[in-house]
Design an enzyme around this catalytic site. Structure first.
Site, short mmCIF file in Angstrom:
data_model
loop_
_atom_site.label_atom_id
_atom_site.label_comp_id
_atom_site.label_asym_id
_atom_site.label_seq_id
_atom_site.Cartn_x
_atom_site.Cartn_y
_atom_site.Cartn_z
N GLU A 1 1.07 -1.22 -0.39
CA GLU A 1 -0.73 0.06 0.37
C GLU A 1 1.11 1.12 -0.15
OE1 GLU A 1 -0.34 -2.76 1.68
OE2 GLU A 1 -2.28 -3.46 1.81
N PRO B 1 12.01 -13.62 -0.33
CA PRO B 1 10.95 -13.58 0.59
C PRO B 1 10.12 -12.52 0.87
CG PRO B 1 12.64 -13.82 2.11
CD PRO B 1 13.13 -13.40 0.59
N GLU C 1 14.97 -3.24 -1.59
CA GLU C 1 16.20 -3.68 -3.15
C GLU C 1 15.62 -4.26 -4.82
OE1 GLU C 1 20.64 -2.51 -1.39
OE2 GLU C 1 19.78 -5.06 -1.45
N ASN D 1 1.58 -8.51 -6.23
CA ASN D 1 1.69 -7.18 -7.41
C ASN D 1 2.46 -7.12 -8.18
OD1 ASN D 1 1.16 -4.86 -9.08
ND2 ASN D 1 0.28 -3.67 -7.40
N PRO D 2 1.64 -7.91 -9.71
CA PRO D 2 3.07 -7.97 -10.71
C PRO D 2 3.20 -6.62 -11.18
CG PRO D 2 0.94 -8.49 -11.56
CD PRO D 2 0.14 -7.90 -10.22
N GLU E 1 5.23 -4.71 -10.95
CA GLU E 1 6.60 -3.89 -10.68
C GLU E 1 7.38 -5.05 -11.52
OE1 GLU E 1 7.94 -3.58 -6.41
OE2 GLU E 1 7.55 -1.79 -6.08
#
Length: 439
Positions: free
Chosen positions: A68, A270, A313, A337-338, A340
């Site tokens: 978020e 992770p 990072e 979320n895909p 990035e």
């Protein structure tokens, strides 16, 4: 449930919070010992400020956690461009570190107060926000009711609602209407989200798209990137990012199945870096040689896995690969979320459990950037195919870039929806002298 019973239920929630308030100190101390709270800033959770409130209009924006927070970075920067002070609250240590890394001193940051009257009232008395924005699906009954009593507009931005949450709200329709009806505006990510909020009693509701598409690509240190690329050389590399428990084992299985054929390097990031010790132990037990980012381990020719156990990072890890499996989709539900990996030039793979990001995945799958895999075997086959088929891989990457261009515009739509609330603050901010009050 009748309106009267709904009001009683909301009031009971508030009374329960007051009754439990004396126990929150020990609870936060326990969470701090587990690394889930910032020990030095625990008083913020009780509504006590840690910094001065600046003079002039102030927008309070609450983002629960990392996803978020990253989603609304463009919105916060747009508000600052208009000279409006922004107070960002988050609920997790990780999201606070992300805010510090990505925004530095552009906005004020505090931990969100506990949703109990003493903490919320203390927080609001001090900060006196002109507008309160919450991100995606954050609804806290006591906070919402206190804002309503003070006639402070409350707006839900980049709003989404998962299948499970929608079903749960529907079972308590009267409570949903009593709470969501207090919102001044809902700006939803998709038509489906908008319709669901309307069904639950929110009004007005408009659609913007996903603000995260309008974000800049996550940054990275170019010196570190060049060093890793030199160490990796021409080895094939893929990444498993935002993984949840069980998905690191799947990534290890994929690596073991393919390394003899491709000599590949696997990057595992992770979702919760505090699990990295147990993840490394699991991989070593299965014969993997692991390099950890926090140790600054070099990637040698016999390194199997780069374990990305740092915060902030993701831009580095995704720039090392052209294939990215996005977790919380095989062994956990909801997906991650895909966007990035798509905007950083990765072919996207995911498990089927992506309900929280259904629209984004539908768009990427339809345009050819993403593929859904059912299990570890199907993931291994997809990784192998894309690693050994340059044309197919590059076609998926190009499709992702095109999708990102098609999906842009959410920030503009969001700001248009916010104009009645933000424009007066912009005028006020530019007329007032910029000095800091002493609380």
């Amino acid at each position: 449930m009748s309106d009267g019973l709904a009001s009683l239920a909301i009031a009971s929630y508030g009374w329960a919070g007051i009754a439990a308030y004396p126990l929150t100190g020990p609870l936060l101390a326990f969470r701090a010992a587990k690394g889930k709270e910032d020990r030095s800033r625990r008083l913020e959770r009780f509504g006590y400020p840690a910094v001065d409130r600046p003079q002039g209009p102030l927008v309070w924006l609450h983002a629960a956690s990392v996803g978020e927070t990253l989603a609304v970075v463009p919105l916060m920067r747009e508000l600052r461009r208009r000279d409006i002070n922004v107070l960002l609250t988050t609920g997790t240590v990780t999201s606070a570190e992300i805010a510090r890394y990505r925004l530095k001193d552009e906005v004020l940051h505090q931990y969100v107060p506990l949703d109990v009257k003493p903490a919320v009232r203390r927080f609001l008395d001090y900060w006196r926000p002109d507008v309160a924005l919450s991100v995606e699906s954050e609804i806290w009954p006591t906070t919402l009711m206190e804002l309503h009593k003070r006639h402070i507009p409350q707006i839900l931005v980049n709003a989404r609602i998962s299948d499970r949450s929608f079903e749960r709200w529907q079972r308590h329709q009267a409570i949903a209407e009593a709470l969501l009806g207090k919102l001044s505006l809902v700006i939803a990510q998709s038509d489906v989200d908008a319709e669901r909020y309307r069904d639950l009693g929110a009004w007005p509701v408009i659609v913007s798209g996903n603000i995260k598409v309008d974000s800049d690509a996550p940054p990275c240190d170019p010196v570190v990137l060049d060093r890793y690329k030199l160490q990796i050389g021409d080895r094939k590399t893929w990444a498993a990012i935002s993984t949840f428990e069980g998905e690191e084992k799947i990534a290890t299985m994929v690596h073991r199945a393919l390394r003899a054929h491709t000599g590949l390097l696997t990057v595992v990031v992770p979702r919760h870096p505090e699990r990295s010790d147990e993840i490394e132990a699991m991989m070593v037990e299965r014969g993997m040689k692991v390099a950890r980012r926090t140790r600054n381990d070099p990637i040698t020719p016999d390194t199997d896995v780069l374990l990305g156990d740092t915060i902030g990072e993701m831009g580095l890890y995704l720039r090392l690969a052209e294939i990215a499996f996005v977790g919380r989709s095989l062994t956990a539900e909801g997906g991650q979320n895909p966007l990035e990996p798509a905007m950083l030039g990765c072919a996207v793979l995911s498990g089927p459990q992506v309900g929280n990001f259904r629209e984004s995945y539908q768009r990427l799958v339809r345009n050819g950037n993403a593929r859904i895999v059912r299990d570890a075997e199907m993931l291994a086959k997809a990784v192998h195919f894309l690693m050994t088929n340059d044309l197919a891989r590059h076609k998926m990457i190009d499709a992702g870039m095109e999708s990102m261009q098609e999906m842009r515009g959410a920030l503009t739509a969001t700001m248009k929806g916010l104009e009645p609330y933000i424009n007066p603050l912009t005028v006020q901010a530019r007329l007032e002298p910029r000095i800091v009050s002493q609380g």
